[in-house]
Write a protein that holds these residues in place. Structure first.
Motif, PDB file in Angstrom:
ATOM      1  N   ALA A 245      60.815  37.714  64.405  1.00 48.34           N
ATOM      2  CA  ALA A 245      61.941  38.016  65.529  1.00 48.34           C
ATOM      3  C   ALA A 245      62.876  37.238  65.358  1.00 48.34           C
ATOM      4  O   ALA A 245      62.765  35.916  65.017  1.00 48.34           O
ATOM      5  N   PRO A 246      64.049  37.642  65.876  1.00 46.43           N
ATOM      6  CA  PRO A 246      65.203  36.859  65.631  1.00 46.43           C
ATOM      7  C   PRO A 246      65.034  35.276  66.837  1.00 46.43           C
ATOM      8  O   PRO A 246      64.375  35.678  67.706  1.00 46.43           O
ATOM      9  N   ILE A 247      65.477  34.550  66.196  1.00 45.20           N
ATOM     10  CA  ILE A 247      65.338  33.000  66.640  1.00 45.20           C
ATOM     11  C   ILE A 247      66.011  32.925  68.073  1.00 45.20           C
ATOM     12  O   ILE A 247      65.160  32.176  69.046  1.00 45.20           O
ATOM     13  N   GLU A 248      66.978  33.834  68.551  1.00 45.23           N
ATOM     14  CA  GLU A 248      67.471  33.819  69.769  1.00 45.23           C
ATOM     15  C   GLU A 248      66.375  34.288  70.994  1.00 45.23           C
ATOM     16  O   GLU A 248      66.354  33.836  71.997  1.00 45.23           O
ATOM     17  N   GLU A 249      65.386  35.274  70.371  1.00 47.41           N
ATOM     18  CA  GLU A 249      64.399  35.826  71.144  1.00 47.41           C
ATOM     19  C   GLU A 249      63.282  34.617  71.266  1.00 47.41           C
ATOM     20  O   GLU A 249      62.474  34.652  72.244  1.00 47.41           O
ATOM     21  N   LEU A 250      62.986  33.991  70.410  1.00 50.05           N
ATOM     22  CA  LEU A 250      61.834  33.190  70.507  1.00 50.05           C
ATOM     23  C   LEU A 250      62.183  31.849  71.077  1.00 50.05           C
ATOM     24  O   LEU A 250      61.203  31.123  71.500  1.00 50.05           O
ATOM     25  N   MET A 251      63.409  31.272  71.247  1.00 49.10           N
ATOM     26  CA  MET A 251      63.778  30.115  71.741  1.00 49.10           C
ATOM     27  C   MET A 251      63.487  29.728  73.058  1.00 49.10           C
ATOM     28  O   MET A 251      62.527  28.671  73.292  1.00 49.10           O
ATOM     29  N   PRO A 252      63.335  30.799  74.170  1.00 47.89           N
ATOM     30  CA  PRO A 252      62.820  30.382  75.215  1.00 47.89           C
ATOM     31  C   PRO A 252      61.237  29.996  75.389  1.00 47.89           C
ATOM     32  O   PRO A 252      60.620  28.905  75.802  1.00 47.89           O
ATOM     33  N   SER A 253      60.345  30.796  74.268  1.00 51.77           N
ATOM     34  CA  SER A 253      58.900  30.402  74.181  1.00 51.77           C
ATOM     35  C   SER A 253      58.743  29.223  73.558  1.00 51.77           C
ATOM     36  O   SER A 253      57.814  28.271  73.657  1.00 51.77           O
ATOM     37  N   ILE A 254      59.724  28.825  72.385  1.00 52.11           N
ATOM     38  CA  ILE A 254      59.594  27.785  71.605  1.00 52.11           C
ATOM     39  C   ILE A 254      60.072  26.247  72.629  1.00 52.11           C
ATOM     40  O   ILE A 254      59.312  25.369  72.460  1.00 52.11           O
ATOM     41  N   ILE A 255      61.079  26.643  73.374  1.00 51.12           N
ATOM     42  CA  ILE A 255      61.312  25.330  74.278  1.00 51.12           C
ATOM     43  C   ILE A 255      60.159  25.300  75.236  1.00 51.12           C
ATOM     44  O   ILE A 255      59.911  23.801  75.537  1.00 51.12           O
ATOM     45  N   ALA A 256      59.491  26.180  75.761  1.00 54.29           N
ATOM     46  CA  ALA A 256      58.279  25.830  76.629  1.00 54.29           C
ATOM     47  C   ALA A 256      56.939  25.322  75.880  1.00 54.29           C
ATOM     48  O   ALA A 256      56.358  24.376  76.585  1.00 54.29           O
ATOM     49  N   GLY A 257      56.804  26.034  74.775  1.00 49.90           N
ATOM     50  CA  GLY A 257      55.510  25.620  74.236  1.00 49.90           C
ATOM     51  C   GLY A 257      55.527  25.298  72.690  1.00 49.90           C
ATOM     52  O   GLY A 257      54.422  25.191  71.986  1.00 49.90           O
ATOM     53  N   GLY A 258      56.665  25.152  72.095  1.00 51.28           N
ATOM     54  CA  GLY A 258      56.802  24.719  70.714  1.00 51.28           C
ATOM     55  C   GLY A 258      56.462  26.003  69.913  1.00 51.28           C
ATOM     56  O   GLY A 258      56.276  27.060  70.331  1.00 51.28           O
ATOM     57  N   VAL A 259      56.806  25.462  68.544  1.00 52.98           N
ATOM     58  CA  VAL A 259      56.591  26.551  67.478  1.00 52.98           C
ATOM     59  C   VAL A 259      55.362  27.213  67.585  1.00 52.98           C
ATOM     60  O   VAL A 259      55.216  28.538  67.265  1.00 52.98           O
ATOM     61  N   GLU A 260      54.080  26.611  67.803  1.00 54.68           N
ATOM     62  CA  GLU A 260      52.782  27.051  67.780  1.00 54.68           C
ATOM     63  C   GLU A 260      52.775  28.312  68.894  1.00 54.68           C
ATOM     64  O   GLU A 260      52.014  29.067  68.823  1.00 54.68           O
TER      65      GLU A 260
END
Length: 277
Positions: A190-205
């Motif tokens: 998925a585009p990184i823009e879509e993933l960033m909120p989840s990454i900020i909240a819980g990391g890449v994992e």
């Protein structure tokens, strides 16, 4: 004639690393390139030092390119890479070694204050997107102090988010012995823009159990060579042009002497601020 203890000898060779020189062999006020990478997970198929490897290789390639221009060959030096940086988003994966944003910013500020006593311009060559906050903040502060410092991203239009097609291709070109393609697997594309909120909240994992953001399965050394050439051309052009924005980031050259090769964008990838994240 016998040389005194403070007599400078002839400068270093074509691709000299700073730490391989005696202090008496340093040229007056050299341009110093400092590779900035990370030590963090890059999926099951790439090594922890992927970003550091890319930053170091691009810095050396840019130094060689700059020496072909009007700058004398002994006035461009590559410093040792900084491999402990800000990688908190990868901390749930074993092997990740992060010092955090504030410690990194402080490290960069103090390093430049030291190096600027004997260097000319200092340029950080950054290959990890997680360093951007600390890097831009440190460089802004240093510029306000009157230091001659800037930074440049290792960036291409075809870069994917993390441990995908682009980074894997680069490592197949730069350090093929460190890549295990039998373990390469498609991650979250998925585009990184879509993933960033989840990454900020819980990391890449939280978005990719393997740590891969992108698809490395079709990466090739040939593609890596093309990407590397484009990175070196871009970084050398930015350094030579010397145009900076408000964060001290070097802007693309208005006129490139060596055209960049076409870099097809892999399916399911998204652009990013640096070749690594």
């Amino acid at each position: 004639m016998t040389k005194g203890p403070h007599t400078r000898e002839h400068g270093p060779g074509r691709d000299a690393e700073l730490t391989g020189l005696a202090w008496t062999r340093l040229p007056e006020r050299p341009l110093v390139l400092v590779p900035l990478g990370s030590t963090e997970q890059h999926g099951p198929h790439l090594p922890l030092d992927t970003d550091t490897t890319i930053a170091t290789a691009v810095a050396h390639g840019a130094a060689r390119r700059l020496r072909r221009g009007p700058r004398p060959p002994d006035e461009v030096l590559v410093a040792p890479p900084i491999g402990y940086t800000a990688s908190g988003e990868h901390q749930s994966f074993p092997g990740t070694m992060s010092i955090g944003n504030e410690a990194l910013r402080f490290l960069l500020v103090e390093l430049v204050r030291s190096v600027s006593l004997w260097s000319g311009r200092i340029v950080f060559v950054n290959a990890h997107g997680g360093n951007l906050r600390s890097l831009s903040g440190a460089v802004r502060q240093l510029i306000e102090e009157g230091r001659n410092v800037a930074w440049v991203p290792c960036a291409t239009e075809s870069v994917d988010a993390h441990a995908g097609h682009t980074e894997t291709s680069l490592l197949l070109h730069l350090a093929p012995e460190s890549v295990d393609m039998t373990l390469a697997e498609r991650g979250n594309t998925a585009p990184i823009e879509e993933l960033m909120p989840s990454i900020i909240a819980g990391g890449v994992e939280a978005v990719s159990p393997s740590g891969v953001l992108g698809d490395p399965t079709r990466a090739t050394a040939e593609e890596g060579a093309r990407v590397y050439e484009a990175l070196v051309t871009d970084v050398a052009g930015r350094i030579a042009a010397g145009r900076v924005n408000g964060d001290g980031r070097l802007l693309p050259s208005l006129a490139r002497t060596v055209p960049s090769p076409a870099l097809p964008r892999p399916a399911g990838t998204a652009g990013a601020a640096g070749a690594g994240s």
